[in-house]
Motif scaffolding. Structure first.
Motif, PDB file in Angstrom:
ATOM      1  N   ASN A   1      21.342  51.234  52.167  1.00 57.24           N
ATOM      2  CA  ASN A   1      20.244  50.744  52.406  1.00 57.24           C
ATOM      3  C   ASN A   1      20.546  49.407  51.439  1.00 57.24           C
ATOM      4  N   THR A   2      20.653  48.022  52.004  1.00 60.44           N
ATOM      5  CA  THR A   2      20.718  46.970  51.298  1.00 60.44           C
ATOM      6  C   THR A   2      19.261  46.585  50.489  1.00 60.44           C
ATOM      7  N   GLN A   3      19.226  45.948  49.520  1.00 58.11           N
ATOM      8  CA  GLN A   3      18.240  45.322  48.999  1.00 58.11           C
ATOM      9  C   GLN A   3      18.423  43.916  49.137  1.00 58.11           C
ATOM     10  N   ARG A   4      17.207  43.254  49.237  1.00 58.18           N
ATOM     11  CA  ARG A   4      17.022  41.574  49.281  1.00 58.18           C
ATOM     12  C   ARG A   4      16.554  41.295  48.063  1.00 58.18           C
ATOM     13  N   VAL A   5      17.105  40.250  47.490  1.00 62.07           N
ATOM     14  CA  VAL A   5      16.375  39.200  46.210  1.00 62.07           C
ATOM     15  C   VAL A   5      16.495  37.979  46.582  1.00 62.07           C
ATOM     16  N   ASP A   6      15.056  37.352  46.551  1.00 62.28           N
ATOM     17  CA  ASP A   6      15.130  35.845  46.825  1.00 62.28           C
ATOM     18  C   ASP A   6      14.956  35.103  45.469  1.00 62.28           C
TER      19      ASP A   6
ATOM     20  N   VAL B   1      26.467  41.840  49.935  1.00 62.99           N
ATOM     21  CA  VAL B   1      26.917  42.169  51.651  1.00 62.99           C
ATOM     22  C   VAL B   1      26.510  40.728  51.944  1.00 62.99           C
ATOM     23  N   ASN B   2      25.540  39.835  51.643  1.00 62.90           N
ATOM     24  CA  ASN B   2      25.266  38.327  51.983  1.00 62.90           C
ATOM     25  C   ASN B   2      24.773  37.716  51.010  1.00 62.90           C
ATOM     26  N   LEU B   3      25.275  36.511  50.871  1.00 62.90           N
ATOM     27  CA  LEU B   3      24.693  35.632  49.982  1.00 62.90           C
ATOM     28  C   LEU B   3      24.700  34.214  50.610  1.00 62.90           C
ATOM     29  N   GLN B   4      23.433  33.638  50.655  1.00 67.67           N
ATOM     30  CA  GLN B   4      23.276  32.385  51.142  1.00 67.67           C
ATOM     31  C   GLN B   4      22.237  31.334  50.497  1.00 67.67           C
ATOM     32  N   GLY B   5      22.403  29.986  50.468  1.00 62.38           N
ATOM     33  CA  GLY B   5      21.541  29.124  50.037  1.00 62.38           C
ATOM     34  C   GLY B   5      20.828  28.261  51.215  1.00 62.38           C
ATOM     35  N   LYS B   6      19.632  27.669  50.985  1.00 60.49           N
ATOM     36  CA  LYS B   6      18.844  27.228  52.102  1.00 60.49           C
ATOM     37  C   LYS B   6      18.612  25.911  51.414  1.00 60.49           C
ATOM     38  N   ILE B   7      18.894  24.730  52.169  1.00 55.87           N
ATOM     39  CA  ILE B   7      18.249  23.369  51.351  1.00 55.87           C
ATOM     40  C   ILE B   7      16.733  23.347  51.613  1.00 55.87           C
ATOM     41  N   THR B   8      15.812  23.256  50.911  1.00 53.33           N
ATOM     42  CA  THR B   8      14.405  22.930  50.900  1.00 53.33           C
ATOM     43  C   THR B   8      13.963  21.759  50.829  1.00 53.33           C
TER      44      THR B   8
ATOM     45  N   GLY C   1      19.893  25.837  60.259  1.00 57.69           N
ATOM     46  CA  GLY C   1      19.554  27.080  60.518  1.00 57.69           C
ATOM     47  C   GLY C   1      20.463  28.255  60.962  1.00 57.69           C
ATOM     48  N   GLY C   2      21.719  27.893  60.901  1.00 61.44           N
ATOM     49  CA  GLY C   2      22.805  28.792  61.284  1.00 61.44           C
ATOM     50  C   GLY C   2      24.209  28.564  60.443  1.00 61.44           C
ATOM     51  N   VAL C   3      24.396  29.838  59.967  1.00 63.59           N
ATOM     52  CA  VAL C   3      25.676  29.601  59.185  1.00 63.59           C
ATOM     53  C   VAL C   3      26.554  31.244  59.114  1.00 63.59           C
ATOM     54  N   ARG C   4      27.686  31.441  59.078  1.00 68.45           N
ATOM     55  CA  ARG C   4      28.266  32.637  59.232  1.00 68.45           C
ATOM     56  C   ARG C   4      27.847  33.397  57.991  1.00 68.45           C
ATOM     57  N   ILE C   5      27.967  34.852  58.197  1.00 68.99           N
ATOM     58  CA  ILE C   5      27.534  35.690  57.381  1.00 68.99           C
ATOM     59  C   ILE C   5      28.933  36.039  56.391  1.00 68.99           C
ATOM     60  N   THR C   6      28.734  36.433  55.227  1.00 70.00           N
ATOM     61  CA  THR C   6      29.820  36.731  54.367  1.00 70.00           C
ATOM     62  C   THR C   6      30.476  37.916  54.559  1.00 70.00           C
ATOM     63  N   ASN C   7      31.597  38.148  54.123  1.00 74.16           N
ATOM     64  CA  ASN C   7      32.356  39.470  53.740  1.00 74.16           C
ATOM     65  C   ASN C   7      31.819  39.886  52.344  1.00 74.16           C
TER      66      ASN C   7
ATOM     67  N   SER D   1      16.780  20.092  46.567  1.00 73.55           N
ATOM     68  CA  SER D   1      16.529  21.376  46.110  1.00 73.55           C
ATOM     69  C   SER D   1      17.126  22.354  47.119  1.00 73.55           C
ATOM     70  N   ALA D   2      17.095  23.926  46.526  1.00 74.08           N
ATOM     71  CA  ALA D   2      17.603  24.939  47.550  1.00 74.08           C
ATOM     72  C   ALA D   2      16.945  26.054  47.221  1.00 74.08           C
ATOM     73  N   SER D   3      16.895  27.007  48.004  1.00 70.24           N
ATOM     74  CA  SER D   3      16.444  28.255  47.501  1.00 70.24           C
ATOM     75  C   SER D   3      17.736  29.448  47.895  1.00 70.24           C
ATOM     76  N   PHE D   4      17.677  30.744  47.384  1.00 71.61           N
ATOM     77  CA  PHE D   4      18.829  31.589  47.499  1.00 71.61           C
ATOM     78  C   PHE D   4      18.391  32.792  48.108  1.00 71.61           C
ATOM     79  N   GLN D   5      19.129  33.557  48.769  1.00 74.68           N
ATOM     80  CA  GLN D   5      18.970  35.092  49.129  1.00 74.68           C
ATOM     81  C   GLN D   5      20.318  35.725  48.993  1.00 74.68           C
ATOM     82  N   CYS D   6      20.177  37.162  48.455  1.00 80.80           N
ATOM     83  CA  CYS D   6      21.184  37.881  48.266  1.00 80.80           C
ATOM     84  C   CYS D   6      20.970  39.152  48.713  1.00 80.80           C
ATOM     85  N   TRP D   7      21.729  39.814  49.590  1.00 79.79           N
ATOM     86  CA  TRP D   7      21.743  41.223  50.121  1.00 79.79           C
ATOM     87  C   TRP D   7      22.644  41.985  49.397  1.00 79.79           C
ATOM     88  N   TRP D   8      22.206  42.847  48.787  1.00 86.65           N
ATOM     89  CA  TRP D   8      23.312  43.770  47.687  1.00 86.65           C
ATOM     90  C   TRP D   8      22.907  45.302  47.819  1.00 86.65           C
TER      91      TRP D   8
END
Length: 144
Positions: A9-14, A39-46, A100-106, A125-132
């Motif tokens: 089970n991954t958890q997501r943090v915003d 598992v995945n780390l991404q930023g989004k320009i807001t 709205g589209g970017v490759r998922i990380t290793n 500014s940007a927001s970020f999400q991390c699945w871990w």
């Protein structure tokens, strides 16, 4: 990693939107209690960037030397909705996907410390999400 009945089970943090284009490393996530698997780390320009910029993700460990999680990637006046990510190979530049589209990380194993983002000084500014998943008992990852 929560392993129950053979399930992972991954958890997501915003991390809420904020100005990370300051010219210095800004902590975006904090890891305590042990190692985690990102598992995945991404930023989004807001908010659109006011000028051409650059960006990169790094790891600032509690013990040891700061390391880059990717090489610097170029940003133009990126529009709201532009996504940033990384390949998982530190020598590869930060990935950028417009609208709205970017490759998922290793996956990456990250120890206690902070995940940071460094963007060249401009408005925007940007927001970020991390699945871990935790790798050690008691490990946590929270927004900085």
């Amino acid at each position: 990693m929560h392993i129950t009945g053979g399930e992972f089970n991954t958890q997501r943090v915003d991390r809420a939107t904020g100005d990370v284009f300051t010219g210095a490393a800004v902590s975006i996530f904090t890891i305590t209690g042990g190692r985690v698997l990102v598992v995945n780390l991404q930023g989004k320009i807001t908010t659109v960037l006011g000028a051409a910029s650059t960006g990169k993700f790094s790891m600032d460990p509690t013990t040891g030397t700061t390391i880059d999680l990717c090489a610097v990637g170029a940003s133009a006046t990126d529009e709201a909705g532009t996504l940033y990510s990384l390949t998982g190979t530190p020598a590869d530049a930060m990935l950028k996907g417009s609208s709205g589209g970017v490759r998922i990380t290793n996956p990456l194993i990250i120890d206690i410390g902070a995940i940071t983002f460094t963007g060249a000084n401009t408005t925007g500014s940007a927001s970020f999400q991390c699945w871990w998943m935790p790798l050690d008992d008691g490990a946590t990852l929270v927004a900085a």
